[in-house]
Design an enzyme around this catalytic site. Structure first.
Site, short mmCIF file in Angstrom:
data_model
loop_
_atom_site.label_atom_id
_atom_site.label_comp_id
_atom_site.label_asym_id
_atom_site.label_seq_id
_atom_site.Cartn_x
_atom_site.Cartn_y
_atom_site.Cartn_z
N CYS A 101 0.83 -1.20 0.00
CA CYS A 101 0.00 0.00 0.00
C CYS A 101 0.87 1.26 0.00
O CYS A 101 1.56 1.54 -0.96
CB CYS A 101 -0.96 -0.06 1.19
SG CYS A 101 -2.21 1.24 1.24
N HIS A 102 0.86 2.05 1.08
CA HIS A 102 1.67 3.26 1.20
C HIS A 102 3.07 2.98 1.78
O HIS A 102 3.89 3.90 1.85
CB HIS A 102 0.97 4.29 2.09
CG HIS A 102 -0.21 4.95 1.45
ND1 HIS A 102 -1.42 4.32 1.32
CD2 HIS A 102 -0.35 6.19 0.92
CE1 HIS A 102 -2.27 5.15 0.73
NE2 HIS A 102 -1.65 6.29 0.47
#
Length: 186
Positions: free
Chosen positions: A111-112
């Protein structure tokens, strides 16, 4: 015999980790026989973020100042927006991630969490994926961004989002079993 018996994996996180992005790999890796430690900045518990609000707390097994790359076969970096943004300004965190990479051990980010890889100087010249909103960050750091559920490049595993967690977890198991990735440049 579970496939990761004798293997040790660190999950590096703090408050604001995306709930499923910590819990699914944690449970999958433990089910596969690995010893998995949740490593954080402080002792106690860290609280997850579950889609649109605060989620459940997870106990911290080890504090970052008390662990060494030599203790583990790999590191998992959960995403969410809050968790990697808080961690990427912590020199001990970046140093630990760089040490995993330098020792050619598995580094997995979802994800991030590739923000942490960018800060650690790992993405340049590597095939990676991430949550779409940080695609430009990855490209600007020299990463070869791919729109794929899971991307692996010599022990660097990245994944786009929580919908890809099963494939992400399976790839971590596979890469940990392969051992050190001696052919990659540190």
């Amino acid at each position: 015999m579970p496939e990761l018996n004798g293997k040790r994996i660190a999950i590096l996180a703090t408050n604001g980790f995306e709930q499923s992005e910590l819990e699914v790999p944690l449970n999958s890796l433990r089910k596969a026989g690995a010893t998995v430690d949740v490593v954080s900045l402080e002792a106690g518990e860290i609280k997850g973020w579950d889609e649109k609000d605060w989620g459940r707390s997870v106990p911290v097994d080890k504090v970052i100042g008390d662990v060494s790359v030599d203790d583990y076969d790999g590191v998992v970096l959960p995403g969410g927006q809050i968790n990697p943004d808080l961690l990427r300004v912590e020199p001990e965190v970046i140093n630990l991630i760089q040490a995993f990479w330098a020792q050619k051990k598995v580094v997995a980010a979802i994800c991030h969490a590739p923000w942490l890889l960018i800060e650690a100087g790992i993405v340049k010249g590597r095939k990676v994926t991430s949550y779409n909103s940080i695609k430009t960050d990855v490209i600007n750091a020299g990463g070869q961004w791919e729109d794929s559920p899971v991307v692996t490049d010599q022990g660097l595993i990245t994944s786009r989002n929580p919908g890809d967690l099963d494939a992400f977890s399976q790839k971590i198991i596979e890469e940990i079993n392969e051992g050190r990735h001696e052919h990659r440049a540190a």
